[in-house]
Every structure is written in structure tokens, then in C-alpha cells.
Design an enzyme around this catalytic site. Structure first.
Site, mmCIF file in Angstrom:
data_model
loop_
_atom_site.group_PDB
_atom_site.id
_atom_site.type_symbol
_atom_site.label_atom_id
_atom_site.label_comp_id
_atom_site.label_asym_id
_atom_site.label_seq_id
_atom_site.Cartn_x
_atom_site.Cartn_y
_atom_site.Cartn_z
ATOM 1 C CB SER A 108 -0.862 -0.036 1.259
ATOM 2 O OG SER A 108 -1.438 1.220 1.505
ATOM 3 C CE1 TYR A 156 -4.070 -2.800 5.680
ATOM 4 C CE2 TYR A 156 -3.514 -0.465 5.660
ATOM 5 C CZ TYR A 156 -3.813 -1.625 4.985
ATOM 6 O OH TYR A 156 -3.836 -1.622 3.615
ATOM 7 C CE LYS A 199 -1.576 -4.412 3.342
ATOM 8 N NZ LYS A 199 -1.880 -5.701 2.735
HETATM 9 C C1 UD1 Z 1 -6.972 4.035 4.231
HETATM 10 C C2 UD1 Z 1 -5.645 3.806 4.853
HETATM 11 C C3 UD1 Z 1 -4.788 3.009 3.913
HETATM 12 C C4 UD1 Z 1 -5.450 1.710 3.600
HETATM 13 C C5 UD1 Z 1 -6.833 1.917 3.083
HETATM 14 C C6 UD1 Z 1 -7.479 0.544 3.054
HETATM 15 C C7 UD1 Z 1 -5.175 5.718 6.312
HETATM 16 C C8 UD1 Z 1 -4.364 6.928 6.501
HETATM 17 N N1 UD1 Z 1 -4.987 5.063 5.181
HETATM 18 O O1 UD1 Z 1 -6.768 4.850 3.077
HETATM 19 O O2 UD1 Z 1 -3.550 2.751 4.506
HETATM 20 O O3 UD1 Z 1 -4.696 0.996 2.666
HETATM 21 O O4 UD1 Z 1 -7.585 2.802 3.926
HETATM 22 O O5 UD1 Z 1 -8.784 0.501 3.317
HETATM 23 O O6 UD1 Z 1 -5.980 5.374 7.136
HETATM 24 N N2 UD1 Z 1 -13.011 10.377 3.845
HETATM 25 C C9 UD1 Z 1 -14.011 11.264 4.194
HETATM 26 N N3 UD1 Z 1 -15.153 10.763 4.743
HETATM 27 C C10 UD1 Z 1 -15.364 9.440 4.958
HETATM 28 C C11 UD1 Z 1 -14.334 8.531 4.598
HETATM 29 C C12 UD1 Z 1 -13.177 9.048 4.060
HETATM 30 O O7 UD1 Z 1 -13.870 12.469 4.012
HETATM 31 O O8 UD1 Z 1 -16.418 9.063 5.486
HETATM 32 C C13 UD1 Z 1 -11.793 10.887 3.211
HETATM 33 C C14 UD1 Z 1 -10.531 10.603 4.009
HETATM 34 O O9 UD1 Z 1 -10.260 11.634 4.894
HETATM 35 C C15 UD1 Z 1 -9.506 10.506 2.874
HETATM 36 C C16 UD1 Z 1 -10.287 9.978 1.689
HETATM 37 O O10 UD1 Z 1 -11.641 10.216 1.994
HETATM 38 O O11 UD1 Z 1 -9.041 11.772 2.545
HETATM 39 C C17 UD1 Z 1 -10.080 8.507 1.443
HETATM 40 O O12 UD1 Z 1 -10.310 7.810 2.647
HETATM 41 P P1 UD1 Z 1 -10.345 6.213 2.722
HETATM 42 O O13 UD1 Z 1 -11.226 5.678 1.662
HETATM 43 O O14 UD1 Z 1 -10.641 5.827 4.126
HETATM 44 O O15 UD1 Z 1 -8.877 5.778 2.321
HETATM 45 P P2 UD1 Z 1 -7.467 6.219 2.911
HETATM 46 O O16 UD1 Z 1 -7.601 6.885 4.207
HETATM 47 O O17 UD1 Z 1 -6.763 6.961 1.842
#
Ligand code: UD1
Length: 346
Positions: free
Chosen positions: A127, A154, A158
Site C-alpha cells: 500500500s 495495519y 504492510k
Molecule cells: C486508508 C488507509 C490506507 C489503507 C486503506 C485501506 C489511512 C491513513 N490510510 O486509506 O492505509 O490501505 O484505507 O482501506 O488510514 N473520507 C471522508 N469521509 C469518509 C471517509 C473518508 O472524508 O467518510 C476521506 C478521508 O479523509 C480521505 C479519503 O476520503 O481523505 C479517502 O479515505 P479512505 O477511503 O478511508 O482511504 P485512505 O484513508 O486513503
């Protein structure tokens, strides 16, 4: 004769899409999955899409004797794609031992069995989390960027697993490995037959967004609008899951054809393009015509401000490129959510 590939976690989100692409490319697939975060009927879905039913064994990769039984039952496995792992960041903070045990023991068991059963290569699901928050001069992030201390158990699994693979191969083990560092995989198969199916309340953006759009959740929270980005929301590199699946097919071919230059190779797998949460919501609304209920909420602890990948290496060396647009990915995710509703699942 077609080449036999073991896909661990093959009924999961990325595993099921990769199985489809492997079968389309002429590989024979054996899936092992303990069904901890997926359902056995995904195998029916794969068969519906490809016309071929992959072999399926309900086995936990942490169970060494049971896993060895799979290699005995299906002789001649040439390659492994190892998806099976726990992946919820928050849960890993609450249950670190479970994460370390699940994610690390399963990899060690596979590596132990590979030489004994003559398996040539393994592709490991890593990742972009290994880069943490890259320094601004390192964006888009290349494979050479420094590895940062993991933010969660987690993420640490990795990093540790990447090192385990490297150490084992460098010890002279007769195998090759490719570590694929995924950015944010999204979307689902255009048929709407397989897709992302999180348990309970989704932690990831896309399933939360589509569940809000269809009315299961009242409101999507955008975690933070005061980041140092053009619109203040976080930036990620969202890659269509079938593009990601095809990267695995390219990586597997490279290993099985002996074309890999090094016994362990590392590739970023993304689109090379950063998209903010607010841009993504806007694109979703435009391409689906659905108005999304969302609000700005406080930052989420542990979130990275901005990360997107430099994918030149995968483009040039693997001869692979993400070709689908964000619009296509989001439309497919929405199509999947609507299909779940039609099927009475959600
Ligand atoms: C996260 C993990 C990553 C992992 C992946 C697997 C972190 C920092 N990273 O990725 O290591 O491989 O999940 O599932 O935790 N967001 C919102 N509202 C929501 C959900 C998300 O605004 O309800 C935003 C988050 O702040 C982020 C983006 O959407 O900016 C993507 O979030 P998400 O899909 O959870 O992925 P990551 O955080 O990038």
C-alpha cells in the site's frame, strides 16, 4: 496448458476482480479465502462474468496444514497473488495482535510452502501507506521515496511484510516477488455482479458515499477542509479496481516469463493523478446526476493530507497503465450500490 495461480483473499474486493482478469487472460485460478470479510457466492459471480468457475477452498492462510493441503490438492501452482489480510486501519489500532498475527503469519506460511511446492513467484498487496505523508518535494511519490514510520498496526504489517519478502528472497530462496503498492482502489465490475462489500459501517470513502447517496446513511462527513490543498480537503490517487486487477496480471506474467530484472521488484499502482475529496464528490454528482448530502466535519485522526503516485515505473516496465477515468469508476460504484438494492441486500 494454462498456468495455475493461487489467489488468497480471492472472494474479497480486489481479489475477486483480479480473479476475473486472470481468467480472462487464460490463467487457471484457485481461490483460498477464510470468508472473514466476504461471501462464498462471489465465486458464483466470477463464474457468471467469465463463464469459468474458479476452484475455491475455504481455508485460513494462518492454518499451515490446511494451506499445505491446498498445494497438495492442486499440484503445479506456479504463482501466488496474496490479498488475504485484515485491512481496517481503526480496527488494527484496537486489535493489534490480531492484525500482526493474521497479516504476517499468513505471508510466512505461503513463503514457507513456495520452495517445497515449486511455486515460482508471489505478488504481494502492499500500500502507498508505506510512504506515510511524503515530503512535498516527493510528490507524486516514487518507489524510491523514504518509507515512513507506520501510523497504525495495519500499515506496519504492510511494511513488515515487504521486509519479510525481501529478506526471504535475498536469503537465496528460489522465488521471485513483486510488491505492488496500491493507491486507493475504487469502483466495481461494469456488470454489477461483483463489487466492494464492506461489513457494517464503511470506513472508506466510496462505500460510505454510495450508501449515503442511496439513503442508507444520512450524510457523508468530509473529514477536514482546512488542509494545505487547493480546496482544503485531502488528496488521494483513486484507481479503478479493474485497472488495478490488470496490473496483477501484468506482474504475474513478468515473473512467470522470467522477465523480472530483480528477484524482488516494487511498483506503485495508481493513476498518477491526485483528486480531492470535494472534487470527487463533485464528479460523482455530475456523472450520476445524484445529489449527495454531505457536510464538512473535523479531520480524521491519522489521515494523510495528500498523496498520489508517480506510476512511470509500472507504465514503462510492466507495460501497464490505468485507463479508466474517475467518472467511469464512480459510475460503476454507483451501479453496484443500485444492484445491491435491487437484489435486496442493502
Ligand atoms: C486508508 C488507509 C490506507 C489503507 C486503506 C485501506 C489511512 C491513513 N490510510 O486509506 O492505509 O490501505 O484505507 O482501506 O488510514 N473520507 C471522508 N469521509 C469518509 C471517509 C473518508 O472524508 O467518510 C476521506 C478521508 O479523509 C480521505 C479519503 O476520503 O481523505 C479517502 O479515505 P479512505 O477511503 O478511508 O482511504 P485512505 O484513508 O486513503
Amino acid at each position: 496448458m494454462s498456468k495455475k495461480i493461487l489467489v488468497t483473499g480471492g472472494t474479497g474486493f480486489i481479489g475477486s476482480h483480479t480473479t476475473v482478469e486472470l481468467q480472462n487472460a487464460g490463467y487457471e485460478v484457485v481461490i483460498v479465502d477464510n470468508l472473514s470479510n466476504s461471501k462464498a457466492d462471489v465465486v458464483d459471480g466470477i463464474e457468471k462474468i467469465t463463464g469459468i468457475r474458479p476452484a475455491f477452498e475455504e481455508v485460513d492462510c494462518c492454518d499451515l496444514p490446511a494451506l499445505e493441503g491446498v498445494f497438495k490438492k492442486y499440484p503445479g501452482i506456479q504463482g501466488i497473488i496474496h490479498f488475504a489480510a485484515s485491512k481496517a486501519v481503526g480496527e488494527s489500532v484496537e486489535k493489534p495482535l490480531m492484525y500482526y498475527e493474521n497479516n504476517i503469519v499468513s505471508l510466512i506460511n505461503l513463503l514457507k510452502l513456495m520452495p517445497e511446492y515449486g511455486v515460482k513467484g508471489i505478488i504481494f498487496s502492499s500500500s502507498c501507506t508505506v510512504y506515510g505523508q511524503p515530503d512535498p518535494e516527493n510528490l507524486p511519490v516514487t518507489e524510491e521515496a523514504p518509507i515512513k514510520k507506520a501510523e497504525s498496526p495495519y500499515g506496519n504489517t504492510k511494511q513488515i511484510n515487504e521486509e519479510i519478502v525481501q529478506d526471504f528472497v535475498h536469503s537465496g530462496a528460489p522465488i521471485s516477488a513483486i510488491l505492488l503498492r496500491y493507491f486507493n482502489p475504487i469502483g466495481s465490475h461494469p456488470s454489477g455482479i461483483i463489487g466492494e462489500m464492506p461489513n457494517g459501517v464503511p470506513a472508506n470513502l466510496i462505500p460510505y458515499l454510495t450508501q449515503t447517496a442511496i439513503g442508507i446513511r444520512p450524510c457523508l462527513k468530509v473529514f477536514g477542509d482546512d488542509y494545505d490543498t487547493p480546496d482544503g480537503s485531502c488528496i488521494r490517487d483513486y484507481i479503478y479496481v479493474l485497472d488495478l486487477a490488470k496490473a496483477h496480471v501484468a506482474a504475474m506474467a513478468r515473473i512467470l516469463e522470467g522477465k523480472n530484472a530483480d528477484p524482488v521488484e516494487i511498483y506503485n499502482v495508481g493513476t498518477g493523478k491526485g483528486v480531492s475529496v470535494l472534487e470527487l464528490i463533485n464528479t460523482f454528482e455530475k456523472c450520476t446526476g445524484v445529489k449527495l448530502n454531505y457536510e464538512i466535519a473535523p479531520r480524521r485522526e491519522g489521515d494523510i493530507e495528500k498523496v498520489w503516485g508517480n506510476v512511470d515505473k509500472a507504465n514503462k516496465v510492466l507495460g501497464w497503465k490505468a485507463v479508466h477515468t474517475l467518472e467511469e469508476s464512480l459510475s460503476s460504484a454507483w451501479n453496484w450500490q443500485k444492484k445491491l438494492r435491487e437484489r435486496g441486500i442493502m
